[in-house]
Write a protein that holds these residues in place. Sequence first.
Motif, PDB file in Angstrom:
ATOM      1  N   VAL A  81      53.640  41.518  50.240  1.00 41.71           N
ATOM      2  CA  VAL A  81      52.468  42.279  49.806  1.00 41.71           C
ATOM      3  C   VAL A  81      52.451  42.389  48.281  1.00 41.71           C
ATOM      4  CG1 VAL A  81      51.440  44.597  49.771  1.00 41.71           C
ATOM      5  CG2 VAL A  81      52.134  43.567  51.944  1.00 41.71           C
ATOM      6  N   LEU A  82      53.577  42.735  47.693  1.00 41.29           N
ATOM      7  CA  LEU A  82      53.633  42.883  46.232  1.00 41.29           C
ATOM      8  C   LEU A  82      53.345  41.560  45.525  1.00 41.29           C
ATOM      9  CD1 LEU A  82      56.664  45.299  45.901  1.00 41.29           C
ATOM     10  CD2 LEU A  82      54.239  45.842  45.595  1.00 41.29           C
ATOM     11  N   ASP A  83      53.859  40.469  46.065  1.00 39.72           N
ATOM     12  CA  ASP A  83      53.580  39.151  45.482  1.00 39.72           C
ATOM     13  C   ASP A  83      52.095  38.827  45.578  1.00 39.72           C
ATOM     14  OD1 ASP A  83      56.291  38.865  44.956  1.00 39.72           O
ATOM     15  OD2 ASP A  83      56.651  37.470  46.619  1.00 39.72           O
ATOM     16  N   TYR A  84      51.488  39.104  46.719  1.00 35.30           N
ATOM     17  CA  TYR A  84      50.071  38.827  46.905  1.00 35.30           C
ATOM     18  C   TYR A  84      49.228  39.649  45.933  1.00 35.30           C
ATOM     19  CZ  TYR A  84      45.501  38.169  48.923  1.00 35.30           C
ATOM     20  OH  TYR A  84      44.170  37.859  49.075  1.00 35.30           O
ATOM     21  N   VAL A  85      49.556  40.931  45.823  1.00 33.80           N
ATOM     22  CA  VAL A  85      48.789  41.805  44.919  1.00 33.80           C
ATOM     23  C   VAL A  85      48.927  41.331  43.477  1.00 33.80           C
ATOM     24  CG1 VAL A  85      48.672  44.158  43.974  1.00 33.80           C
ATOM     25  CG2 VAL A  85      48.871  43.813  46.453  1.00 33.80           C
ATOM     26  N   ALA A  86      50.137  40.996  43.055  1.00 29.23           N
ATOM     27  CA  ALA A  86      50.338  40.530  41.684  1.00 29.23           C
ATOM     28  C   ALA A  86      49.558  39.255  41.395  1.00 29.23           C
ATOM     29  CB  ALA A  86      51.836  40.301  41.443  1.00 29.23           C
ATOM     30  N   GLU A  87      49.474  38.394  42.376  1.00 29.34           N
ATOM     31  CA  GLU A  87      48.788  37.116  42.196  1.00 29.34           C
ATOM     32  C   GLU A  87      47.268  37.258  42.218  1.00 29.34           C
ATOM     33  OE1 GLU A  87      48.364  32.924  44.616  1.00 29.34           O
ATOM     34  OE2 GLU A  87      50.311  33.927  44.637  1.00 29.34           O
TER      35      GLU A  87
END
Length: 90
Positions: A81-87
């Motif tokens: 989730v954090l990777d998706y949000v950052a991207e």
Amino acid sequence: MEEKREQIIAALEAFWAGQTLCAEGGDTVDDLVAAMDSFTASDALEEVEDIVDMELPTGEVIRRGGYESKDQFVNELTQSVLDYVAEHRK
């Protein structure tokens, strides 16, 4: 982002605990220690989406095939989730 990480972890741990309570009525050890399938895991995204204030595509953040343990569910899904949000956050 650390505050969001902690909120996501808390939400996913609570979701896992709620699913565990549902399974406790089973007759075998397998009923009590069931893996979290990807379909069930997708239900956890509703609260996580509120935390990150963003719609999350199940197919991109949920592990295909589900999760074998609470730690795997919480840790992998939180990072995904954090990777998706950052991207995708502009």
